[in-house]
Enzyme design. Sequence first.
Site, PDB file in Angstrom:
ATOM      1  N   SER A  16      19.430   3.147  19.365  1.00  0.00           N
ATOM      2  CA  SER A  16      19.843   2.360  20.516  1.00  0.00           C
ATOM      3  C   SER A  16      20.670   1.148  20.103  1.00  0.00           C
ATOM      4  O   SER A  16      21.740   1.291  19.531  1.00  0.00           O
ATOM      5  CB  SER A  16      18.616   1.952  21.338  1.00  0.00           C
ATOM      6  OG  SER A  16      18.998   1.368  22.561  1.00  0.00           O
ATOM      7  N   ASP A  54      25.969  -0.429  24.935  1.00  0.00           N
ATOM      8  CA  ASP A  54      25.377  -0.393  23.600  1.00  0.00           C
ATOM      9  C   ASP A  54      25.749   0.916  22.894  1.00  0.00           C
ATOM     10  O   ASP A  54      26.363   1.808  23.494  1.00  0.00           O
ATOM     11  CB  ASP A  54      23.869  -0.621  23.663  1.00  0.00           C
ATOM     12  CG  ASP A  54      23.099   0.535  24.261  1.00  0.00           C
ATOM     13  OD1 ASP A  54      23.700   1.356  24.970  1.00  0.00           O
ATOM     14  OD2 ASP A  54      21.877   0.612  24.031  1.00  0.00           O
ATOM     15  N   ASP A  79      24.388   3.753  22.061  1.00  0.00           N
ATOM     16  CA  ASP A  79      24.097   5.069  22.649  1.00  0.00           C
ATOM     17  C   ASP A  79      24.373   5.092  24.155  1.00  0.00           C
ATOM     18  O   ASP A  79      24.028   6.045  24.841  1.00  0.00           O
ATOM     19  CB  ASP A  79      22.678   5.526  22.335  1.00  0.00           C
ATOM     20  CG  ASP A  79      21.603   4.687  23.006  1.00  0.00           C
ATOM     21  OD1 ASP A  79      21.826   3.473  23.188  1.00  0.00           O
ATOM     22  OD2 ASP A  79      20.531   5.228  23.324  1.00  0.00           O
ATOM     23  N   ASP A 130      23.322   3.656  26.899  1.00  0.00           N
ATOM     24  CA  ASP A 130      22.352   3.701  27.993  1.00  0.00           C
ATOM     25  C   ASP A 130      22.121   2.311  28.582  1.00  0.00           C
ATOM     26  O   ASP A 130      21.449   2.175  29.604  1.00  0.00           O
ATOM     27  CB  ASP A 130      21.034   4.352  27.570  1.00  0.00           C
ATOM     28  CG  ASP A 130      20.323   3.621  26.445  1.00  0.00           C
ATOM     29  OD1 ASP A 130      20.875   2.637  25.896  1.00  0.00           O
ATOM     30  OD2 ASP A 130      19.202   4.030  26.084  1.00  0.00           O
TER      31      ASP A 130
END
Length: 569
Positions: A143, A296, A298, A300
């Site tokens: 993440s 960010d 990834d 999400d």
Amino acid sequence: MTELERYQQWCEQAPLNEAGRAALAAMQNDETERKGCFGAELQFGTAGIRGIMGIGTNRLNDFTVRRTAQGLAAWLTSTELPQRCAIGYDSRHNSRRYAELCAVALAERGVHVYVYHELAPTPMLSFAVRQLGCGCGIVVSASHNAGIYNGIKCYGPDGCQMTDEPAARVFAEIEKIPYFLPAEKSFEDFLAEGGVEFIAPELWERYYETVLGERLATVPSDNLNLLYTPLCGTGNKPVRTVLGRIGVNVAVVPAQEKPDGDFKTCEYPNPETDAALNESYKIARETHPDLILGTDPDCDRVAVAVPVGGGFRKLSGNELGCLLLDYILGTMQKAGTLPADPVAVRSIVSTPMADKIAASYGVKMRRVLTGFKYIGGEILTLEQKHEENRFVFGFEESCGYLKGTYARDKDAVVASMLTCDLAAALKREGTNLAEHMDALYSRFGWHEARVLSCELQGPDAMEISAGFMAQMRRELPKAVCGIAVTSVTDYQARVTRDLVHGTEEAVTLPKSNVLVLQLGEKGTVILRPSGTEPKVKIYLTAVDADRAAAMKLLDDMAAEMSGYLPKNA
């Protein structure tokens, strides 16, 4: 096994290259490094595993990744779920390699594996699990953590992160598996034989069309000039594709456009922090966009900043959540498309101001534990009753948002689209997101929020975190900044104690290591350990009709509660 026993086992059995063997040998006389790498084993939970990449049982590497995937495969093949798994990965070092290792471990057990042919956002993996009828899914990502981290995040058949029961069963399977079982075949072999296949490009287009189907605006947002940063992650292609289709004029921060696992221009690529947008601010001072938006690695989470005067006002995750909630409910109500008995969901650590906004539209806000899997769980409950259309919006204060039921994780792509549509509409009215947020504050009261986060060091970090929570339960403050604590909710004991009336009420949410101190109508203090990192967090909210008074109270609360944090950070 002890730390030394684990270390010795790896010295004797691990099939390492020369550099790996040298790193192991160097630990023999470096107790601190050895304890960090072998003092524990990575624990598999509802968030999968996450850790620093390196050698050892407490690090993410080929062996810990393969073992985790083998455990997932053992669990899946013991169920009646579809024997299919979808895998996605982000821009971090080793993410593609780990994705292939996972694919091999699953294919060895007869599970058919679908892998994205290039890096893709986490919500696209959730979407793929549902679209391809998979029994589980994997995202290789850490993440928004620093570049030294990576992780394996696992999903259930509904496209939601694994819940406690299946995660515990996977962990039990992992513990049975030795670290160094060699692979039967290579990734390329399974690909050639058909046991592994790349996800077709058509699924990307289906995802774009589905996201665009959540749009509320009826005109192009071609009046909006946006500066966008994907923070060297997965958002560059999907975010720009969707925003391009609704007409937004998008410029990208050049230094953060391409994938980069080192995150050279942003050491901590977390859009919750103002520092994550520093490169954007440099460019915005020259180009003067209407809005800055960052996702960010990834993709999400999403955050925005508004040019104000000679500087920039970065909106918090709570603020953007409130803006999107008000926009969605207001637009749907005006269009007559708000469903009967609509459902909005927030995490318990997100701002209570959202409850007031929802109530103004006749919508009751549901509150769930921290972790987007719980918001996904609310959607699943509705879906099982064929009422998923009642879900209108879910969010977490950590910059995670979802409109729609096509995915069961937060999605920065759909949130970026909605945010830009709202910003474009406000621009036509001669205002902006910051001014609109202040109008909401004037209407519902100033809810100033801050998170105190304490990162713990060393192999005893988790024990220190647990000790902090135990001590807080023993020594709960009776007042904060002279304001009496009116109730205490202990989600671990699953009870709320009303300290004013001396009554107790059962908590219906699942057990969790969280404490909530209610300060009447003046605010809240929430304490919890992080579920994915060695951190403890204190969430503060101060409420007042006057902004200056709310800010002063928040500052005072932060100063007082900081004294409770562990000292080894």
